[in-house]
Enzyme design. Structure first.
Site, mmCIF file in Angstrom:
data_model
loop_
_atom_site.group_PDB
_atom_site.id
_atom_site.type_symbol
_atom_site.label_atom_id
_atom_site.label_comp_id
_atom_site.label_asym_id
_atom_site.label_seq_id
_atom_site.Cartn_x
_atom_site.Cartn_y
_atom_site.Cartn_z
ATOM 1 C CB SER A 76 -0.921 0.025 1.234
ATOM 2 O OG SER A 76 -0.152 0.104 2.429
ATOM 3 C CG ASP A 125 5.321 -10.343 11.627
ATOM 4 O OD1 ASP A 125 5.614 -9.127 11.675
ATOM 5 O OD2 ASP A 125 4.647 -10.910 12.507
ATOM 6 C CG ASN A 154 8.090 2.102 2.037
ATOM 7 O OD1 ASN A 154 8.034 3.326 1.967
ATOM 8 N ND2 ASN A 154 6.998 1.333 2.064
ATOM 9 C CB THR A 199 7.472 -3.132 12.857
ATOM 10 O OG1 THR A 199 6.697 -4.064 13.611
ATOM 11 C CG2 THR A 199 7.114 -3.233 11.382
ATOM 12 C CB SER A 213 9.158 10.349 9.614
ATOM 13 O OG SER A 213 8.279 11.444 9.847
ATOM 14 C CE1 TYR A 247 4.450 2.586 22.098
ATOM 15 C CE2 TYR A 247 2.125 3.179 22.059
ATOM 16 C CZ TYR A 247 3.284 2.794 21.386
ATOM 17 O OH TYR A 247 3.265 2.634 20.023
#
Length: 342
Positions: free
Chosen positions: A50, A99, A126, A147, A181, A203
């Site tokens: 996506s 994953d 990415n 991740t 970012s 968190y």
């Protein structure tokens, strides 16, 4: 203010591109000036089911690059593949399951890819995860950090030897791109603690995301230093794609919300504009030998002082390697430092 006006106007920088440049334009220009045809290239693009990842995969495949899509959701990946091949019937797309939050899954993916016997010229890290609530991976690590940073760190380590080998055999410079970012600027050095990143006591989703993106830049900085020291024909850079238009702003009602959206929309990029910087850094012949840099709007830019801290980058690298060696006993590539820190 000057930089904002330049961004809004899409004024081109030294590269000849700016915030309004699309990935298609970048790819066309780059491939026209390439010494080797794109059909000789193989790229892995994470997060290609996506958004800008899918657009990056589409643009590369359209130009003849063989694209491997690592995907957690194989059905989504198949839909992306079908869409790309509908537009470009000759496109070579290979889907393999992964994953990125799981070390075991990354190990399996790398084993499967390497067993194909393919070269690897481009690795685009990415994929990104944003979690509003505290979640943990199967390895008991905070999910966003696992991740966005650890997963891509391990993926890169396990494929690095193949990239160096491919570059030596093909005489084509290998390119690694870490998608980060501008939000990395928000990270305070007092809060950037490796142990707390793994298992935070308190968190905040935005803070966790920003910290993982800072780690992506530090990874690029330190790996670049190591690759240069070894005289490897592989570069690694970090890119900020911009803030991309999504469906989150749909169905606003009322004058105030519509007005705010109008203003905000001028700062947002299309998916193709968001993928442009990734494509530029991955493909441009003008960037030969350029490594350890930070790019935005298809031009080299400035990252935070913390992201530029070589000592911090090296420390994070050692801590990450120690984690993977000691806790998970994951076999890493030969191009990184062999010894874990004390």
């Amino acid at each position: 203010m000057k930089a904002t006006l330049k961004y809004l106007a899409g004024i081109a920088g030294p590269s000849g591109y700016g915030s309004k440049t699309c990935a298609e334009q970048v790819a066309q220009d780059c491939f026209c000036s390439m010494p080797a045809p794109p059909s000789h290239l193989t790229a892995i693009v994470t997060g290609a089911t996506s958004g800008i990842g899918a657009e990056t995969a589409r643009v590369l495949a359209k130009r003849g690059v063989r694209v491997i899509i690592p995907a957690r959701d194989s059905r989504k990946a198949e839909r992306v593949k079908e869409s790309i091949q509908k537009e470009s019937p000759q496109a070579q797309i290979i889907i393999l399951e992964i994953d990125l939050s799981s070390f075991a899954s990354i190990h399996t993916f790398c084993s499967q890819f390497l067993s194909l016997g393919l070269p690897l010229h481009i690795l685009i890290n990415n994929a990104g995860k944003y979690s509003q609530k505290l979640e943990f991976s199967e390895d008991k690590i905070e999910l966003t950090f696992a991740t966005n940073y650890l997963g891509h760190f391990l993926l890169t380590e396990m494929l690095l030897e193949k990239m160096v080998e491919t570059a030596e055999e093909s005489c084509i410079e290998g390119r690694i791109v870490n998608v980060t970012s501008v939000i990395h600027n928000w990270v305070n050095s007092k809060h950037f603690s490796f142990s707390k990143l793994l298992k935070p006591k308190s968190y905040n989703g935005t803070r966790a995301y920003a910290q993982s993106k800072l780690a992506n830049i530090l990874h690029a900085k330190e790996l670049s230093r190591q690759l240069k020291a070894k005289k490897a024909n592989v570069t690694i850079n970090a890119v900020h794609p911009g803030i991309i238009k999504t469906g989150i702003t749909r169905d606003y009602r009322g004058f105030i919300s519509d007005s705010l959206y109008f203003v905000a929309s001028k700062l947002l990029k299309s998916t193709s504009q968001g993928a442009a910087t990734t494509c530029y850094v991955a493909l441009s012949p003008r960037l030969g030998g350029t490594s350890g840099k930070y790019f935005a709007d298809c031009n080299e830019s400035h990252c935070s002082a913390l992201a530029n801290d070589e000592t911090n980058a090296r420390k994070l690298w050692k801590q990450t390697r120690a984690l993977m060696h000691r806790r998970f006993l994951v076999p890493l590539g030969k191009c990184g430092e062999a010894s874990a820190p004390n």
